[in-house]
Design a protein around this motif. Structure first.
Motif, short mmCIF file in Angstrom:
data_model
loop_
_atom_site.label_atom_id
_atom_site.label_comp_id
_atom_site.label_asym_id
_atom_site.label_seq_id
_atom_site.Cartn_x
_atom_site.Cartn_y
_atom_site.Cartn_z
N GLY A 62 -9.46 4.60 3.18
CA GLY A 62 -9.77 4.24 1.58
C GLY A 62 -8.60 4.04 0.89
O GLY A 62 -8.84 2.84 -0.15
N ASN A 63 -7.53 4.48 1.22
CA ASN A 63 -6.54 4.20 0.44
C ASN A 63 -6.20 2.51 0.76
O ASN A 63 -6.00 1.70 -0.24
N VAL A 64 -6.23 1.76 2.00
CA VAL A 64 -6.33 0.57 2.36
C VAL A 64 -7.22 -0.05 1.73
O VAL A 64 -7.02 -1.37 1.04
N ILE A 65 -8.71 0.22 1.89
CA ILE A 65 -9.74 -0.67 1.09
C ILE A 65 -9.33 -0.72 -0.45
O ILE A 65 -9.85 -1.50 -1.07
N SER A 66 -8.90 0.46 -0.99
CA SER A 66 -9.00 0.40 -2.52
C SER A 66 -7.79 -0.27 -2.82
O SER A 66 -7.68 -1.09 -4.08
N CYS A 67 -6.46 -0.54 -2.14
CA CYS A 67 -5.53 -1.31 -2.24
C CYS A 67 -6.03 -2.59 -2.27
O CYS A 67 -5.60 -3.87 -3.08
N GLY A 68 -6.93 -3.20 -1.54
CA GLY A 68 -7.64 -4.52 -1.34
C GLY A 68 -8.49 -4.75 -2.63
O GLY A 68 -8.37 -5.97 -3.06
N LEU A 69 -9.06 -3.70 -3.11
CA LEU A 69 -9.87 -3.84 -4.06
C LEU A 69 -8.85 -4.23 -5.25
O LEU A 69 -9.29 -5.15 -6.31
N PHE A 70 -7.87 -3.52 -5.50
CA PHE A 70 -6.97 -3.67 -6.72
C PHE A 70 -6.12 -5.12 -6.58
O PHE A 70 -5.99 -5.63 -7.52
N LEU A 71 -6.14 -5.50 -5.32
CA LEU A 71 -5.29 -6.76 -5.18
C LEU A 71 -6.37 -7.94 -5.37
O LEU A 71 -5.82 -9.00 -5.68
N SER A 72 -7.45 -7.71 -5.07
CA SER A 72 -8.59 -8.81 -5.22
C SER A 72 -8.61 -9.59 -6.23
O SER A 72 -8.81 -10.97 -6.30
N PRO A 73 -8.25 -9.08 -7.62
CA PRO A 73 -8.21 -10.03 -8.81
C PRO A 73 -7.04 -10.89 -8.97
O PRO A 73 -7.13 -11.73 -9.70
N MET A 74 -6.10 -10.56 -8.07
CA MET A 74 -4.70 -11.40 -8.11
C MET A 74 -5.04 -13.06 -8.17
O MET A 74 -4.37 -13.44 -8.98
N PRO A 75 -5.67 -13.51 -7.27
CA PRO A 75 -5.86 -15.10 -7.45
C PRO A 75 -6.50 -15.49 -8.72
O PRO A 75 -5.97 -16.51 -9.28
N THR A 76 -7.49 -14.70 -9.24
CA THR A 76 -7.75 -15.38 -10.66
C THR A 76 -6.85 -14.92 -11.80
O THR A 76 -6.76 -15.94 -12.45
N TYR A 77 -6.17 -13.91 -11.80
CA TYR A 77 -4.80 -13.95 -12.59
C TYR A 77 -3.81 -14.96 -12.52
O TYR A 77 -3.12 -15.33 -13.32
N ILE A 78 -3.49 -15.41 -11.44
CA ILE A 78 -2.63 -16.45 -11.28
C ILE A 78 -3.20 -17.64 -11.50
O ILE A 78 -2.62 -18.38 -12.54
N GLN A 79 -4.67 -17.93 -11.42
CA GLN A 79 -5.23 -19.00 -12.27
C GLN A 79 -5.06 -18.99 -13.67
O GLN A 79 -4.82 -20.06 -14.37
#
Length: 231
Positions: free
Chosen positions: A16-33
């Protein structure tokens, strides 16, 4: 039997920690944009504000003075707080004045709310059982709000018939995250974990269904942006 259950619970919690980290990381490309274009476009800050408050409450819930033996709850929500602060900071920098003011007001309200909750619980309630109950109820309420916050984006998808602002990876990560933490809540039974994460599973599934319905109707330009910059 108890030892086996504890081991399984820890394994699910780590996943769950690993998946949640992926969830928290997932918006990163959008914020780079957003940083590159210096424009937040139509992206909504509401899901990030809801997630921040949710993480703050769950972090408090997992502390030994509230709900002992919840280290995995503390770790992932501590990481979540850091990510949400970063995303909201970027939003504040590049949003229009009206958008910035709205976010700042909501952040101020969240700060005051957390101060009141922490102070009241620690000063007025003196056992971890009762503290867990009170904070757990708040976690259920705001955890449900966090998982329901994408409904704003889902409405936009239906109105525009485009999935540009509801990236697939974020929807998938939300669904998997809900499934994992719902399972964790059964070992042992913890209603405070089960209710919001069970609803999160349903909301995540609804987003995936919506994505399947409207992906083909998304313009080619939007579709390319979706593939290149998953949130």
């Amino acid at each position: 039997m108890i030892m086996n259950q504890s081991i399984i619970r820890n394994i699910i919690g780590i996943i769950g920690n690993v998946i949640s980290c992926g969830l928290f990381l997932s918006p990163m490309p959008t914020y780079i944009q957003i940083i590159k274009s210096k424009d937040v476009k139509k992206f909504s800050p509401i899901p990030y504000l809801a997630t921040l408050l949710n993480c703050l409450l769950w972090f408090f819930y997992g502390l030994p003075i509230v709900h002992p033996n919840s280290l995995l709850v503390i770790t992932i929500n501590g990481i979540g707080i850091a990510f949400e602060v970063f995303y909201l900071t970027v939003f504040l920098i590049y949003a229009a004045r009206q958008g910035r003011l709205k976010v700042m007001k909501l952040l101020a309200l969240e700060t005051v709310f957390m101060i009141v909750v922490v102070t009241s619980v620690l000063l007025l309630i003196h056992t971890t059982t009762k503290r867990s109950l009170v904070v757990g109820i708040l976690c259920i309420i705001f955890g449900t709000c966090m998982y329901a916050s994408p409904l704003v984006v889902m409405k936009l998808v239906i109105q525009t018939k485009s999935v540009e602002f509801m990236p697939f990876t974020l929807s998938l990560a939300s669904f998997l995250n809900g499934v994992c933490w719902t399972s964790y809540g059964f070992l042992p039974f913890d209603i405070n974990l089960l209710v919001p994460n069970g609803l999160g599973t349903l909301f995540g599934l609804a987003q995936l269904v919506l994505y399947a319905c409207y992906f083909k109707s998304t313009s080619k330009k939007d579709a390319r942006a979706e593939v290149e910059l998953p949130v």
